[in-house]
Design a protein around this motif. Structure first.
Motif, PDB file in Angstrom:
ATOM      1  N   ASP A 100      78.316  40.350  49.034  1.00 54.82           N
ATOM      2  CA  ASP A 100      77.216  40.884  48.089  1.00 54.82           C
ATOM      3  C   ASP A 100      77.374  42.456  48.046  1.00 54.82           C
ATOM      4  N   GLY A 101      76.883  42.912  46.865  1.00 50.66           N
ATOM      5  CA  GLY A 101      76.506  44.343  46.594  1.00 50.66           C
ATOM      6  C   GLY A 101      77.908  45.208  46.496  1.00 50.66           C
ATOM      7  N   GLN A 102      77.745  46.295  47.060  1.00 51.31           N
ATOM      8  CA  GLN A 102      78.908  47.161  46.724  1.00 51.31           C
ATOM      9  C   GLN A 102      80.374  46.747  47.718  1.00 51.31           C
ATOM     10  N   ARG A 103      80.283  45.666  48.434  1.00 51.42           N
ATOM     11  CA  ARG A 103      81.374  45.412  49.443  1.00 51.42           C
ATOM     12  C   ARG A 103      82.208  44.604  48.368  1.00 51.42           C
ATOM     13  N   ARG A 104      81.493  43.915  47.485  1.00 53.74           N
ATOM     14  CA  ARG A 104      82.194  42.904  46.582  1.00 53.74           C
ATOM     15  C   ARG A 104      82.924  43.826  45.571  1.00 53.74           C
TER      16      ARG A 104
END
Length: 306
Positions: free
Chosen positions: A124-128
């Protein structure tokens, strides 16, 4: 924070799009040749499959990071590389076509599809965004390392036949522009791979100027072979002339005649008929009578006619 809307960043990104578009169009003459000859000859599909996968990875990263300039050029790259591969598959022999289809199914559908599915459902989110950018940067580094084989071949053969200058030039300039674009955007996934691309591009251009005159030993060998061929041709011509002379001497005599129009002597074959064989005694004509006898014989013949 500097964004794509900044005039400098936007100008650098547009320049990067233009240069990358020129690099993408570089194989057009190759595929026009394939289309005209209806054959892929010895061309390989691997570079175009890899280029398509790279464009797909960066396209996915651009969608996640909402980078319009990255999105535009990689969309164009996906379309153009797909057209290249469609032409290749149309005219490739069956073994090459089967290999290309397997490669596309494994890399562009299997691996890429698995990565996208994993990131979409489990990250999810910025990690993706970071993982997608890291994968794209790692793959770009692998693509930039590919010219090492060309550099090694140039050093070994001392010839730049398989390393066109303008392709290396535009790749280098494109790497410089995209490096500054990534630096201005503080997007190190874009900037870092282009550092390596810049170094390899400069190395290729330096090698081009060093070996642009070709391999001296190779050129010398070619010149020596040409000289040997010329000597052999002269020897063959001389042998042919001797054979003609021998045939001419069998039937007649060869007389050297120098004409005003020629620079040297010209051999002219003059055929001289051999003397007739002597007649047999029975075939010889009777001897002529003395003058007085001949006159009398003529007078007698005239009287008899009257």
């Amino acid at each position: 924070m500097i964004t794509v809307g900044h005039p400098v960043v936007f100008a650098v990104g547009i320049l990067g799009n233009i240069l990358s578009f020129l690099v993408i169009l570089a194989p057009v003459p190759t595929f026009y040749r394939v289309y005209k000859k209806k054959s892929t000859e010895s061309f390989q599909s691997v570079p175009y499959v890899v280029a398509l996968l790279s464009a797909m990875l960066w396209l996915y990263y651009a969608l996640l990071s909402i980078d319009v300039l990255l999105l535009s050029i990689n969309t164009i790259a996906c379309v153009v590389e797909s057209v290249y591969l469609a032409i290749y598959l149309t005219y490739a022999p069956k073994p090459a076509m089967a290999f290309t289809v397997k490669l596309l199914c494994t890399m562009n559908m299997g691996l890429f599809g698995a990565m996208v599915a994993f990131l979409q459902f489990y990250v999810d989110g910025q990690r993706r965004v970071s993982i997608a950018g890291g994968v794209g940067a790692a793959f770009a580094l692998a693509v930039f390392v590919a010219p090492l084989t060309i550099i090694r071949q140039v050093i070994r053969t001392k010839s730049v036949e398989f390393m066109p200058f303008w392709l290396s030039f535009f790749l280098t300039i494109s790497a410089v522009v995209w490096f500054f674009y990534g630096l201005l955007m503080k997007d190190f996934f874009v900037a870092m791979p282009n550092v390596l691309g810049l170094l390899f591009g400069l190395a290729q251009m330096a090698l081009y100027f060093v070996y642009r005159n070709g391999n001296p030993k190779k050129n010398g060998a070619v010149s020596e072979m040409q000289q040997q061929a010329a000597v052999q041709a002269d020897a063959d011509a001389e042998k042919e002339q001797q054979l003609r002379q021998a045939h001419a001497d069998a039937d007649g005599e060869a007389v050297a005649v120098r004409t005003d129009d020629d620079e040297g002597p010209k051999n002219v074959v003059v055929y001289i008929m051999p003397p007739p064989p002597p007649l047999l005694p029975a075939e010889r004509a009777p001897p002529l009578p003395p003058p007085a006898m001949a006159m009398m014989t003529a007078h007698q013949t005239a009287v008899e006619v009257v």
